[in-house]
Design a protein around this motif. Sequence first.
Motif, PDB file in Angstrom:
ATOM      1  N   ILE A 641       0.873  -1.178   0.000  1.00  0.00           N
ATOM      2  CA  ILE A 641       0.000   0.000   0.000  1.00  0.00           C
ATOM      3  C   ILE A 641       0.904   1.219   0.000  1.00  0.00           C
ATOM      4  CG2 ILE A 641      -1.825   1.226   1.233  1.00  0.00           C
ATOM      5  CD1 ILE A 641      -2.368  -1.488   2.704  1.00  0.00           C
ATOM      6  N   GLY A 642       0.722   2.116  -0.992  1.00  0.00           N
ATOM      7  CA  GLY A 642       1.583   3.278  -1.057  1.00  0.00           C
ATOM      8  C   GLY A 642       1.032   4.361  -1.948  1.00  0.00           C
ATOM      9  N   VAL A 643       1.728   5.484  -1.941  1.00  0.00           N
ATOM     10  CA  VAL A 643       1.256   6.685  -2.621  1.00  0.00           C
ATOM     11  C   VAL A 643       1.915   6.811  -3.992  1.00  0.00           C
ATOM     12  CG1 VAL A 643       1.120   9.207  -2.484  1.00  0.00           C
ATOM     13  CG2 VAL A 643       0.931   7.831  -0.405  1.00  0.00           C
ATOM     14  N   ILE A 644       1.104   7.112  -5.003  1.00  0.00           N
ATOM     15  CA  ILE A 644       1.640   7.452  -6.313  1.00  0.00           C
ATOM     16  C   ILE A 644       1.194   8.846  -6.719  1.00  0.00           C
ATOM     17  CG2 ILE A 644       1.708   5.024  -7.044  1.00  0.00           C
ATOM     18  CD1 ILE A 644      -0.755   5.632  -8.801  1.00  0.00           C
ATOM     19  N   SER A 645       0.580   9.548  -5.774  1.00  0.00           N
ATOM     20  CA  SER A 645       0.080  10.890  -6.039  1.00  0.00           C
ATOM     21  C   SER A 645       1.220  11.818  -6.442  1.00  0.00           C
ATOM     22  CB  SER A 645      -0.612  11.440  -4.783  1.00  0.00           C
ATOM     23  OG  SER A 645      -0.847  12.830  -4.913  1.00  0.00           O
ATOM     24  N   ARG A 646       0.960  12.697  -7.410  1.00  0.00           N
ATOM     25  CA  ARG A 646       1.957  13.666  -7.850  1.00  0.00           C
ATOM     26  C   ARG A 646       1.701  15.042  -7.231  1.00  0.00           C
ATOM     27  NH1 ARG A 646       6.192  11.314 -10.980  1.00  0.00           N
ATOM     28  NH2 ARG A 646       5.307   9.385 -11.800  1.00  0.00           N
ATOM     29  N   GLY A 647       0.573  15.171  -6.491  1.00  0.00           N
ATOM     30  CA  GLY A 647       0.201  16.475  -5.977  1.00  0.00           C
ATOM     31  C   GLY A 647       0.732  16.737  -4.585  1.00  0.00           C
ATOM     32  N   ASP A 648       0.201  16.026  -3.592  1.00  0.00           N
ATOM     33  CA  ASP A 648       0.564  16.259  -2.199  1.00  0.00           C
ATOM     34  C   ASP A 648       1.810  15.470  -1.830  1.00  0.00           C
ATOM     35  OD1 ASP A 648      -1.784  17.545  -2.380  1.00  0.00           O
ATOM     36  OD2 ASP A 648      -2.762  16.526  -0.697  1.00  0.00           O
ATOM     37  N   SER A 649       2.917  16.146  -1.597  1.00  0.00           N
ATOM     38  CA  SER A 649       4.178  15.520  -1.151  1.00  0.00           C
ATOM     39  C   SER A 649       4.474  14.251  -1.946  1.00  0.00           C
ATOM     40  CB  SER A 649       4.104  15.203   0.341  1.00  0.00           C
ATOM     41  OG  SER A 649       3.868  16.368   1.093  1.00  0.00           O
ATOM     42  N   PRO A 650       4.754  14.381  -3.226  1.00  0.00           N
ATOM     43  CA  PRO A 650       4.968  13.174  -4.057  1.00  0.00           C
ATOM     44  C   PRO A 650       6.163  12.359  -3.584  1.00  0.00           C
ATOM     45  CG  PRO A 650       5.690  15.159  -5.211  1.00  0.00           C
ATOM     46  CD  PRO A 650       4.979  15.620  -3.981  1.00  0.00           C
ATOM     47  N   ASP A 651       5.992  11.044  -3.613  1.00  0.00           N
ATOM     48  CA  ASP A 651       7.063  10.109  -3.242  1.00  0.00           C
ATOM     49  C   ASP A 651       7.538   9.413  -4.518  1.00  0.00           C
ATOM     50  OD1 ASP A 651       8.776   8.355  -1.922  1.00  0.00           O
ATOM     51  OD2 ASP A 651       7.165   6.908  -1.525  1.00  0.00           O
ATOM     52  N   THR A 652       8.371  10.101  -5.302  1.00  0.00           N
ATOM     53  CA  THR A 652       8.875   9.546  -6.564  1.00  0.00           C
ATOM     54  C   THR A 652      10.398   9.594  -6.564  1.00  0.00           C
ATOM     55  OG1 THR A 652       8.730  11.701  -7.664  1.00  0.00           O
ATOM     56  CG2 THR A 652       6.822  10.226  -7.845  1.00  0.00           C
ATOM     57  N   TRP A 653      10.995   8.681  -7.344  1.00  0.00           N
ATOM     58  CA  TRP A 653      12.455   8.530  -7.342  1.00  0.00           C
ATOM     59  C   TRP A 653      12.979   8.325  -8.767  1.00  0.00           C
ATOM     60  CZ3 TRP A 653      15.174   8.913  -2.771  1.00  0.00           C
ATOM     61  CH2 TRP A 653      14.402   8.900  -1.606  1.00  0.00           C
ATOM     62  N   PRO A 654      14.130   8.934  -9.061  1.00  0.00           N
ATOM     63  CA  PRO A 654      14.770   8.657 -10.357  1.00  0.00           C
ATOM     64  C   PRO A 654      15.263   7.211 -10.410  1.00  0.00           C
ATOM     65  CG  PRO A 654      15.666  10.657  -9.330  1.00  0.00           C
ATOM     66  CD  PRO A 654      14.882   9.945  -8.280  1.00  0.00           C
ATOM     67  N   THR A 655      15.074   6.579 -11.552  1.00  0.00           N
ATOM     68  CA  THR A 655      15.551   5.210 -11.787  1.00  0.00           C
ATOM     69  C   THR A 655      16.227   5.165 -13.155  1.00  0.00           C
ATOM     70  OG1 THR A 655      13.548   4.450 -12.930  1.00  0.00           O
ATOM     71  CG2 THR A 655      13.525   4.370 -10.510  1.00  0.00           C
ATOM     72  N   PRO A 656      16.846   4.047 -13.519  1.00  0.00           N
ATOM     73  CA  PRO A 656      17.416   3.947 -14.871  1.00  0.00           C
ATOM     74  C   PRO A 656      16.398   4.177 -15.982  1.00  0.00           C
ATOM     75  CG  PRO A 656      18.279   2.196 -13.492  1.00  0.00           C
ATOM     76  CD  PRO A 656      17.193   2.880 -12.698  1.00  0.00           C
ATOM     77  N   TYR A 657      15.110   4.039 -15.653  1.00  0.00           N
ATOM     78  CA  TYR A 657      14.069   4.219 -16.662  1.00  0.00           C
ATOM     79  C   TYR A 657      13.654   5.674 -16.826  1.00  0.00           C
ATOM     80  CZ  TYR A 657      13.689  -0.828 -16.111  1.00  0.00           C
ATOM     81  OH  TYR A 657      13.961  -2.155 -16.058  1.00  0.00           O
ATOM     82  N   GLY A 658      14.113   6.549 -15.954  1.00  0.00           N
ATOM     83  CA  GLY A 658      13.744   7.947 -16.097  1.00  0.00           C
ATOM     84  C   GLY A 658      14.221   8.785 -14.926  1.00  0.00           C
ATOM     85  N   ILE A 659      14.858   9.928 -15.232  1.00  0.00           N
ATOM     86  CA  ILE A 659      15.342  10.834 -14.193  1.00  0.00           C
ATOM     87  C   ILE A 659      14.461  12.070 -14.053  1.00  0.00           C
ATOM     88  CG2 ILE A 659      17.292  12.306 -13.526  1.00  0.00           C
ATOM     89  CD1 ILE A 659      19.164  10.243 -14.706  1.00  0.00           C
TER      90      ILE A 659
END
Length: 776
Positions: A641-659
């Motif tokens: 269970i986790g967040v993929i929201s881009r609005g409120d405090s996004p939790d995203t990380w650069p990977t080899p597939y995209g920076i």
Amino acid sequence: MGKLVVLKFGEGSFEQGFAVTLQIGEEHERATTEVTGKLPPFPEMPLYYSHWQSSYRQIGNRYRLHAEQVQVTNVSMIQDCENTSHILRARFNTWLKAEEFRSVREKWLERLSSREEVRVILQTENSQLQLLPWHLWDLLERYPKAEIALSSPTYDRVHKSRTPNPLVKILAIVGNSQGIDTQADRVLLQQCSNAEVSFIVEPQRKELTEHLWGKNWDILFFAGHSSSQGNGESGRIYLNKTDSLTIGELKYALRKAIENGLQLAIFNSCDGLGLARELADLQIPQIIVMREPVPDQVAQEFLKYFLQGFASGESLYQSVRQARERLQGLEDRFPCATWLPMICQNPAQTPPTWDELRSREIEEMPNLSPSMKRRFSITLLSSLAVTAFVVGARLVGVLEATEISAFDGMMRSRPSEGIDPRLLVITIDDDDLATQRKNGESLIGASISEKSLNKLLEKLNQYQPRAIGLDIYRDFNAKQPDLITRLQKTPNLIGVCKGSDGTANIRGIQPPPEIPKTNIGFSDFIHDRDGVIRRHLLFMNQEPTSLCSTSYSLSLQLASLYLRPSGIRVKFTPEGNLQLGKTVFPNLKSRSGAYQNINADGGQILLNYRSPKEVAEQVTLTEFLSSPVNPNAVKDRIVLIGVISRGDSPDTWPTPYGIPLDDQMPGVLVQAHMVSQILSAVEDGRPLLRVWSLWLEVAWIWGWSVVGGVLAWRNLSLRWLALAVGVTSSVLYVACFGLLIWGAWIPFVPSALSLLATVSLMSIYNFKTIIPSANT
């Protein structure tokens, strides 16, 4: 070592003229000089040769022609033969001094020294050109160590695996000897030192064939009657009083003898150009024949002088020239005797010496000339120097960014492995956040309300997932009694916390207070200097002041909970590596592959992503809570269970597939990749990404440097060299890419750099040494 000169005649005729190409180079090396010219039309030349040939054959001197044509009387026409030979010689040299041919002549004089041994090969399909007395070319006669051989423009090299003979093995065929004396030939062969001679006298066809198949002969010798037919296109030897054979009728036996190592055929018999043409089609390395009918005594004297020189260490070409020139002492009785012996050469082969015939495989291990040995040494030293430089640059981190960029490119190019059926990801997107707020649910400090979280856990437990991972920080106490109880009493629920980082003055984030400490995993990611997640942190020792005290990652906690029914528990090897079942996860070191001097604390491995798109089935929070659920989509799975929201405090990380931000991967999906990597390695045998040892990587890099040296060594033209380097680099990339798919991250950039650097260095060396030496 001497020079190799090739005269190539293109299409043409005596009526139209001939295009000629002259190539000059060192023996065993590619030609370094080439010039083109032309011989003008001279339709009378074949007539001059025909007049000489007619006067020569009318003399009659116990020729070794076939028995029915042997003449036993000597008509006094010697003077006529000498006159026609002088005319032919003069006209021939006048033709070769033509203005159109001047460029060839001048380049010859410019590049060749009269002190050098020069091996000249004349390549043409024109039989009339082959008949001309090329040994009388005034240019060739200026070079006392030069000898010319004939060759067809079409040739091939026969690769053979030959057992070295302690003695030179000679198969001597004594054919029909009616009217001639072949006993002298037998005596001369028997006197050869370090030779084993097998004689077959007037054999039957089957007997000859059996001998040719039987042993690995070095030299094939024939004495007796022979002749050419069809304007020199084919030849015939006379075995005995009743039997004769063409070379074509011995094709298979001769081909077997050549495959077994036959190096030289000597036909000490008449009119041998037809024999030579057919033998050349079989790719025999060297042939010695007589261009015209040969008197008995001339044949014997030539054989004597040739064997004396060849067996005493002279080269094949020098032995023929010296033996041929010594026949001049017989020309008062046998005019033009020095015209008769000829060499026919396969250009793909190197003429052996007598000692080489009995000591080693000439074709498979040719002697290197001093210049070739020097270039080989320089190539080897250059490859070592380039490798040392590249490896040194790599160890100080100069190539790290480039190598990692190449790694990312290969990761993006790998085929997708599809979703992992053991996982389900429940995502919280912007719409889910809006729906909760619309329903009046409080989102204080979290992305999921207590009401929705309680409802979600209740619904999940109805379908019996094997593990639930709550990848959401909850460092505060729950307020709803039902949720507090559910968080405390759900044994397969794993919560998260974040470890501290003293270097950045970060104390970390504490876990949910209600979840037992044994059910907590840290969510920390290890990112590289460019911020990209390429490593997977499995376990670590937390700092004493950290608010997160667990030693295991969320991914490891979930995987171990999933594997527990199979009896698999977390263990550690004596080296400190994590082990699950039979699978060991070797820790990265500070210097691992492209990584140089990284922080390798804790249990780190390379993250082998499963897919650039979806790693597992996904469903949004709203969809899961409001829709019927397929029990098989949850039962015995790991639910994240986790967040993929881009609005409120996004939790995203650069990977080899995209920076870039829009291409970054949500943290919960990175966690899903990590969980999948552990389970796939343990249950499916999916390879972990590993690196080679330092010395194996150095050997790999050096190997490609050597390949670059070999490409440059061949001294190709710039266009062909560029093509060869391009193809080789592509092979290198495909090899590295294929090995990455199988779990090995091996050096591509350092290998390609060493390849290109060695090619460049050796090409500069070739330009500065080989070309100037060709101009001196």
